[in-house]
Design a protein around this motif. Structure first.
Motif, PDB file in Angstrom:
ATOM      1  N   PHE A  19       0.841  -1.194   0.000  1.00 33.20           N
ATOM      2  CA  PHE A  19       0.000   0.000   0.000  1.00 33.20           C
ATOM      3  C   PHE A  19       0.877   1.246   0.000  1.00 33.20           C
ATOM      4  CE2 PHE A  19      -2.105   3.296   2.651  1.00 33.20           C
ATOM      5  CZ  PHE A  19      -3.182   3.585   1.829  1.00 33.20           C
ATOM      6  N   TRP A  20       1.873   1.265   0.856  1.00 36.50           N
ATOM      7  CA  TRP A  20       2.799   2.390   0.942  1.00 36.50           C
ATOM      8  C   TRP A  20       3.522   2.598  -0.392  1.00 36.50           C
ATOM      9  CZ3 TRP A  20       8.337   1.552   2.833  1.00 36.50           C
ATOM     10  CH2 TRP A  20       9.058   2.742   2.787  1.00 36.50           C
ATOM     11  N   GLN A  21       4.036   1.514  -0.967  1.00 38.63           N
ATOM     12  CA  GLN A  21       4.760   1.608  -2.229  1.00 38.63           C
ATOM     13  C   GLN A  21       3.841   2.010  -3.385  1.00 38.63           C
ATOM     14  OE1 GLN A  21       8.273   1.113  -2.576  1.00 38.63           O
ATOM     15  NE2 GLN A  21       7.953   1.426  -0.391  1.00 38.63           N
ATOM     16  N   GLY A  26       3.953   9.169   2.200  1.00 38.01           N
ATOM     17  CA  GLY A  26       4.994   9.067   3.203  1.00 38.01           C
ATOM     18  C   GLY A  26       4.785   7.790   4.002  1.00 38.01           C
ATOM     19  N   ARG A  27       5.872   7.163   4.408  1.00 35.48           N
ATOM     20  CA  ARG A  27       5.764   5.891   5.119  1.00 35.48           C
ATOM     21  C   ARG A  27       4.896   6.018   6.371  1.00 35.48           C
ATOM     22  NH1 ARG A  27      10.366   3.337   8.659  1.00 35.48           N
ATOM     23  NH2 ARG A  27       9.850   5.322   9.567  1.00 35.48           N
ATOM     24  N   ASP A  28       5.160   7.042   7.188  1.00 33.77           N
ATOM     25  CA  ASP A  28       4.397   7.206   8.428  1.00 33.77           C
ATOM     26  C   ASP A  28       2.907   7.401   8.149  1.00 33.77           C
ATOM     27  OD1 ASP A  28       6.728   6.939   9.865  1.00 33.77           O
ATOM     28  OD2 ASP A  28       6.967   9.089  10.235  1.00 33.77           O
ATOM     29  N   THR A  29       2.595   8.166   7.120  1.00 31.27           N
ATOM     30  CA  THR A  29       1.195   8.397   6.756  1.00 31.27           C
ATOM     31  C   THR A  29       0.534   7.096   6.316  1.00 31.27           C
ATOM     32  OG1 THR A  29       1.650  10.674   6.093  1.00 31.27           O
ATOM     33  CG2 THR A  29      -0.357   9.660   5.203  1.00 31.27           C
ATOM     34  N   PHE A  38      -9.168   6.046  13.004  1.00 31.77           N
ATOM     35  CA  PHE A  38      -9.635   7.402  13.285  1.00 31.77           C
ATOM     36  C   PHE A  38      -8.756   8.461  12.639  1.00 31.77           C
ATOM     37  CE2 PHE A  38     -11.297   4.778  16.739  1.00 31.77           C
ATOM     38  CZ  PHE A  38     -12.643   4.973  16.512  1.00 31.77           C
ATOM     39  N   TYR A  39      -7.702   8.036  11.951  1.00 24.29           N
ATOM     40  CA  TYR A  39      -6.841   8.969  11.222  1.00 24.29           C
ATOM     41  C   TYR A  39      -7.473   9.192   9.845  1.00 24.29           C
ATOM     42  CZ  TYR A  39      -2.654  11.031   9.166  1.00 24.29           C
ATOM     43  OH  TYR A  39      -1.758  11.879   8.548  1.00 24.29           O
TER      44      TYR A  39
END
Length: 114
Positions: A19-21, A26-29, A38-39
Motif C-alpha cells: 500500500f505504501w509503495q 509518506g511511510r508514516d502516513t 480514526f486517522y
C-alpha cells in the motif's frame, strides 16, 4: 468519520508495505492510515489513494453515529493491537531479508584471489 483502509487492503490482499509503495505516500502516513481507523486522510492523500486504486472515497471512508462510538472504539482497539503485532513481525521479517541480501552482496563483491 473513520477510514476503512485496513479492511480495504486486507480484502484486496495488499500488504501495508505494498500500500505504501503503490500510493507513494509518506511511510508514516501510509502505516498510520492502515493502523488507526480514526486517522482521516487529507484531500491530497485521499486523491493519491483513490487514483492509485481507481476507487471512490466512500470505499475507504465511513461515517458512524456518535452513539456507535464506543462499539467502534472497542473493535478498533483490538484490531489496532493485532495490526501492530503483525507490523512488528513484518518489520522483523523485512530486516532479516535485508540482512540476507547484504550478506549475499558482500560475498559476491569481494575480490577473488588469483
Amino acid at each position: 468519520m473513520f477510514n476503512k483502509i485496513s479492511k480495504f487492503i486486507e480484502h484486496k490482499g495488499i500488504s501495508r508495505y505494498r500500500f505504501w509503495q503503490d500510493t507513494q505516500l509518506g511511510r508514516d502516513t501510509a502505516y498510520r492510515l492502515c493502523n488507526d481507523p480514526f486517522y482521516i486522510p487529507t484531500g491530497n492523500v485521499l486523491d493519491k489513494i483513490c487514483s492509485t486504486y481507481k476507487i471512490q472515497p466512500g470505499e475507504i471512508l465511513g461515517w458512524y453515529d456518535e452513539s456507535e462510538t464506543s462499539e467502534l472504539t472497542a473493535e478498533s482497539s483490538q484490531e489496532i493491537q493485532l495490526k501492530q503485532n503483525k507490523k512488528q513481525k513484518e518489520d522483523i521479517d523485512n530486516e532479516k531479508e535485508k540482512s540476507k541480501l547484504i550478506a549475499i552482496n558482500a560475498v559476491f563483491s569481494e575480490p577473488k584471489a588469483s
